[in-house]
Write an enzyme that holds these catalytic residues in place. Structure first.
Site, PDB file in Angstrom:
ATOM      1  CG  HIS A  93      -0.269   5.341  -8.649  1.00 35.33           C
ATOM      2  ND1 HIS A  93      -0.019   6.644  -9.037  1.00 35.33           N
ATOM      3  CD2 HIS A  93       0.566   5.095  -7.596  1.00 35.33           C
ATOM      4  CE1 HIS A  93       0.912   7.155  -8.250  1.00 35.33           C
ATOM      5  NE2 HIS A  93       1.283   6.237  -7.368  1.00 35.33           N
ATOM      6  CD  GLU A 133       4.059   3.804  -5.372  1.00 30.93           C
ATOM      7  OE1 GLU A 133       5.051   4.433  -4.959  1.00 30.93           O
ATOM      8  OE2 GLU A 133       3.130   4.331  -6.025  1.00 30.93           O
ATOM      9  NE  ARG A 149       4.622  12.183   3.442  1.00 33.55           N
ATOM     10  CZ  ARG A 149       3.607  11.937   4.265  1.00 33.55           C
ATOM     11  NH1 ARG A 149       3.470  12.616   5.371  1.00 33.55           N
ATOM     12  NH2 ARG A 149       2.733  11.002   3.973  1.00 33.55           N
ATOM     13  CE  LYS A 164       1.685  13.617   1.278  1.00 33.39           C
ATOM     14  NZ  LYS A 164       2.233  13.621  -0.091  1.00 33.39           N
ATOM     15  CG  HIS A 219       1.494  11.756 -10.681  1.00 32.75           C
ATOM     16  ND1 HIS A 219       1.987  12.507  -9.638  1.00 32.75           N
ATOM     17  CD2 HIS A 219       0.922  10.671 -10.107  1.00 32.75           C
ATOM     18  CE1 HIS A 219       1.724  11.903  -8.490  1.00 32.75           C
ATOM     19  NE2 HIS A 219       1.090  10.777  -8.750  1.00 32.75           N
ATOM     20  CD  GLU A 232       5.173  15.944  -0.322  1.00 35.62           C
ATOM     21  OE1 GLU A 232       4.362  15.102   0.086  1.00 35.62           O
ATOM     22  OE2 GLU A 232       5.444  16.140  -1.509  1.00 35.62           O
ATOM     23  NE  ARG A 247     -15.152  21.986  15.243  1.00 36.10           N
ATOM     24  CZ  ARG A 247     -16.326  22.079  15.872  1.00 36.10           C
ATOM     25  NH1 ARG A 247     -16.646  21.194  16.801  1.00 36.10           N
ATOM     26  NH2 ARG A 247     -17.156  23.033  15.557  1.00 36.10           N
ATOM     27  CG  HIS A 292       5.137   9.179  -7.748  1.00 38.42           C
ATOM     28  ND1 HIS A 292       6.069   8.211  -7.437  1.00 38.42           N
ATOM     29  CD2 HIS A 292       3.966   8.740  -7.226  1.00 38.42           C
ATOM     30  CE1 HIS A 292       5.485   7.251  -6.744  1.00 38.42           C
ATOM     31  NE2 HIS A 292       4.210   7.541  -6.604  1.00 38.42           N
ATOM     32  CE  LYS A 306       4.295   7.417   3.112  1.00 40.51           C
ATOM     33  NZ  LYS A 306       3.127   7.302   2.275  1.00 40.51           N
ATOM     34  CG  ASN A 365       6.198  13.056  -4.628  1.00 38.51           C
ATOM     35  OD1 ASN A 365       5.333  12.241  -4.302  1.00 38.51           O
ATOM     36  ND2 ASN A 365       6.177  14.315  -4.237  1.00 38.51           N
TER      37      ASN A 365
HETATM   38  N1  LIG Z   1      -2.238   8.563   1.247  1.00 39.65           N
HETATM   39  C1  LIG Z   1      -1.124   8.325   0.609  1.00 39.65           C
HETATM   40  O1  LIG Z   1      -0.031   8.621   1.087  1.00 39.65           O
HETATM   41  C2  LIG Z   1      -1.199   7.631  -0.716  1.00 39.65           C
HETATM   42  C3  LIG Z   1      -0.034   7.141  -1.308  1.00 39.65           C
HETATM   43  C4  LIG Z   1      -0.139   6.454  -2.499  1.00 39.65           C
HETATM   44  C5  LIG Z   1      -1.391   6.263  -3.086  1.00 39.65           C
HETATM   45  N2  LIG Z   1      -2.512   6.764  -2.494  1.00 39.65           N
HETATM   46  C6  LIG Z   1      -3.836   6.559  -3.072  1.00 39.65           C
HETATM   47  O2  LIG Z   1      -4.107   5.169  -3.095  1.00 39.65           O
HETATM   48  C7  LIG Z   1      -5.066   4.894  -4.110  1.00 39.65           C
HETATM   49  C8  LIG Z   1      -4.678   3.630  -4.839  1.00 39.65           C
HETATM   50  O3  LIG Z   1      -4.690   2.569  -3.927  1.00 39.65           O
HETATM   51  P1  LIG Z   1      -4.639   1.038  -4.399  1.00 39.65           P
HETATM   52  O4  LIG Z   1      -3.593   0.881  -5.420  1.00 39.65           O
HETATM   53  O5  LIG Z   1      -4.577   0.232  -3.175  1.00 39.65           O
HETATM   54  O6  LIG Z   1      -6.014   0.844  -5.195  1.00 39.65           O
HETATM   55  P2  LIG Z   1      -7.484   0.411  -4.724  1.00 39.65           P
HETATM   56  O7  LIG Z   1      -7.758   0.847  -3.359  1.00 39.65           O
HETATM   57  O8  LIG Z   1      -8.393   0.882  -5.807  1.00 39.65           O
HETATM   58  O9  LIG Z   1      -7.410  -1.187  -4.757  1.00 39.65           O
HETATM   59  C9  LIG Z   1      -7.180  -1.837  -5.973  1.00 39.65           C
HETATM   60  C10 LIG Z   1      -8.213  -2.941  -6.235  1.00 39.65           C
HETATM   61  O10 LIG Z   1      -7.903  -4.063  -5.413  1.00 39.65           O
HETATM   62  C11 LIG Z   1      -9.080  -4.501  -4.710  1.00 39.65           C
HETATM   63  N3  LIG Z   1      -8.598  -5.122  -3.486  1.00 39.65           N
HETATM   64  C12 LIG Z   1      -8.049  -4.505  -2.406  1.00 39.65           C
HETATM   65  N4  LIG Z   1      -7.565  -5.415  -1.552  1.00 39.65           N
HETATM   66  C13 LIG Z   1      -7.823  -6.633  -2.081  1.00 39.65           C
HETATM   67  C14 LIG Z   1      -7.531  -7.952  -1.655  1.00 39.65           C
HETATM   68  N5  LIG Z   1      -6.817  -8.201  -0.565  1.00 39.65           N
HETATM   69  N6  LIG Z   1      -7.974  -8.969  -2.434  1.00 39.65           N
HETATM   70  C15 LIG Z   1      -8.648  -8.717  -3.583  1.00 39.65           C
HETATM   71  N7  LIG Z   1      -8.908  -7.488  -4.056  1.00 39.65           N
HETATM   72  C16 LIG Z   1      -8.489  -6.457  -3.301  1.00 39.65           C
HETATM   73  C17 LIG Z   1      -9.872  -3.231  -4.545  1.00 39.65           C
HETATM   74  O11 LIG Z   1     -11.241  -3.524  -4.298  1.00 39.65           O
HETATM   75  C18 LIG Z   1      -9.633  -2.549  -5.888  1.00 39.65           C
HETATM   76  O12 LIG Z   1     -10.493  -3.082  -6.872  1.00 39.65           O
HETATM   77  C19 LIG Z   1      -5.128   6.136  -4.980  1.00 39.65           C
HETATM   78  O13 LIG Z   1      -6.345   6.806  -4.733  1.00 39.65           O
HETATM   79  C20 LIG Z   1      -3.957   6.981  -4.504  1.00 39.65           C
HETATM   80  O14 LIG Z   1      -4.206   8.365  -4.624  1.00 39.65           O
HETATM   81  C21 LIG Z   1      -2.430   7.436  -1.325  1.00 39.65           C
HETATM   82 ZN   LIG Z   2       2.708   6.270  -5.795  1.00 38.24          ZN
END
Ligand SMILES: NC(=O)c1ccc[n+]([C@@H]2O[C@H](COP(=O)([O-])OP(=O)(O)OC[C@H]3O[C@@H](n4cnc5c(N)ncnc54)[C@H](O)[C@@H]3O)[C@@H](O)[C@H]2O)c1
Ligand SMILES: [Zn+2]
Length: 359
Positions: free
Chosen positions: A265, A185, A241, A143, A252, A237, A121, A248, A227, A245
């Site tokens: 993305h 971003e 918030r 999130k 998307h 949100e 939990r 986006h 942020k 987006n």
């Molecule tokens: N929670 C939120 O508010 C929020 C906001 C935006 C996006 N997201 C989520 O984030 C995700 C995308 O995240 P991302 O863009 O970081 O992608 P990711 O986590 O897939 O990382 C991208 C790639 O970089 C590699 N990597 C990470 N750090 C590294 C480093 N320092 N050196 C070398 N390689 C490295 C990873 O292994 C991966 O292959 C999506 O699932 C999206 O839905 C969440």
């Molecule tokens: Zn985004």
């Protein structure tokens, strides 16, 4: 090192930003009173580079550490992977006082955060984001989510970390494409919320492309401030918030239509921002000169501004699938000039027409 507090009453926490912070993680966790049994959730790519430093930093302050690797990639941000993580947490004997450290990009952060939110939990967790996107966006705000075969992030919760530790140096190993995607971003905050930050980005574009550490620290700190401020005003949100987006809605849609592999993305968000700027101009919220400036900065960061060919019907379908619509209209975030925003209720068809897309 800079310290920024996200003020959310009893869920408040600090975001630490600086260069070379990873070795101090253990001490920082101890300072906020986190327990001594820790599970690091990471993936093989990040673990190979930073796992050792993070592990010894925690062991140095007396933690008993378990490392849980999940496969690398968005396609593994799902219930099957999460189930394996629960197994490993139970196996390692984590209790309610134990702590999860999410070491990696947004995929690791989202899944590890959701595991922390739900295991027993809810147990404390710490974000150690290693991609630019995760450092400026996903690690802040609480999130957490996994994907469902029917859509991204469909299963999740709001659950704040106890600490976010951002080591800017980790970006030195990030692949260029991921780095540029994160810059989209960064631009988003400037266009939709902070004009002087947008101007700073224009003035320091070369430094950012060269990953100048000082400039990166300034930029990441400012994104986190913006942020954090938005999240403080609207954690769940219900209104404001949604400004995060910006870019986006169409982003998307392109991501879905182009296939998640062809367009990462941030690249999709870059396209979405250019189209959002055109729509904003069409609605009288900004000038053509503003549109040119926004798309100029995106181009300087090596991101595409010309969307791939897509069929109008498929884009419309993707837009409707992504967003809650009200009487067929969608809340669309426009930029008001540069540095401010306005929300419009738009029919998807009108949105596409105003965007100037040839579909
Ligand atoms: N929670 C939120 O508010 C929020 C906001 C935006 C996006 N997201 C989520 O984030 C995700 C995308 O995240 P991302 O863009 O970081 O992608 P990711 O986590 O897939 O990382 C991208 C790639 O970089 C590699 N990597 C990470 N750090 C590294 C480093 N320092 N050196 C070398 N390689 C490295 C990873 O292994 C991966 O292959 C999506 O699932 C999206 O839905 C969440
Ligand atoms: Zn985004």
């Amino acid at each position: 090192m800079s310290v920024l507090t996200v003020n959310l009453a009893e869920d408040s926490y600090n975001i630490l930003t600086g260069s070379g912070l990873l070795p101090s993680l253990g001490r920082q966790c101890a300072d906020v009173g986190l327990g001594s049994r820790v599970a690091i959730i990471t993936n093989p790519t990040v673990n190979a580079i930073y796992g050792g430093i993070v592990r010894s930093s925690l062991e140095d302050v007396g933690c008993v550490v378990t490392v849980i690797e999940i496969p690398d990639g968005e396609e593994y941000k799902n219930a099957a992977t999460l189930s394996g993580v629960y197994d490993a947490l139970i196996e390692a004997g984590l209790d309610r006082k134990s702590c999860i450290v999410a070491l990696g990009g947004g995929v690791v952060g989202d899944l590890a955060g959701f595991a922390a939110a739900t295991f027993l939990r809810g147990i404390p967790f710490v974000q150690v984001p290693t991609t630019l996107l995760a450092q400026v966006d996903s690690s802040v705000g609480g999130k957490t989510a996994i994907d469902h075969p029917r859509g991204k992030n469909l299963i999740g919760s709001f659950y704040q970390p106890r600490l976010v530790l951002i080591d800017v140096e980790t970006l030195s190993t990030l692949p260029d494409r991921e780095y540029r995607a994160g810059l989209a971003e960064v631009i988003k905050y400037g266009v939709a919320i902070d004009r002087s930050f947008f101007e700073y980005l224009e003035d320091h574009a070369e430094d950012l492309i060269a990953k100048d550490q000082g400039c990166l620290e300034t930029v990441i700190r400012r994104c986190c401030e913006i942020k954090a401020h938005v999240v403080e005003l609207d954690e769940r949100e219900s209104g404001l918030r949604a400004v995060l987006n910006y870019g986006h809605t169409l982003g998307h849609a392109f991501e879905a239509v182009a296939g998640y592999r062809d367009l990462v993305h941030g690249e999709a968000v870059a396209l979405g921002m250019v189209l959002a700027a055109r729509i904003s101009a069409g609605m009288g919220h900004c000038s053509e000169a503003d549109v040119a400036r926004i798309s100029g900065l995106i181009t300087r960061f090596g991101l595409q501004v010309l969307p791939p060919k897509a069929e109008r019907a498929r884009l419309l379908e993707a837009i409707m699938a992504d967003k809650k619509s009200r009487n067929g209209t969608i809340s669309f975030i426009c930029n008001q000039g540069i540095g401010s925003f306005a929300v419009e209720q738009l029919l998807p068809d009108k949105m596409l027409t105003l965007s100037g897309l040839e579909v």
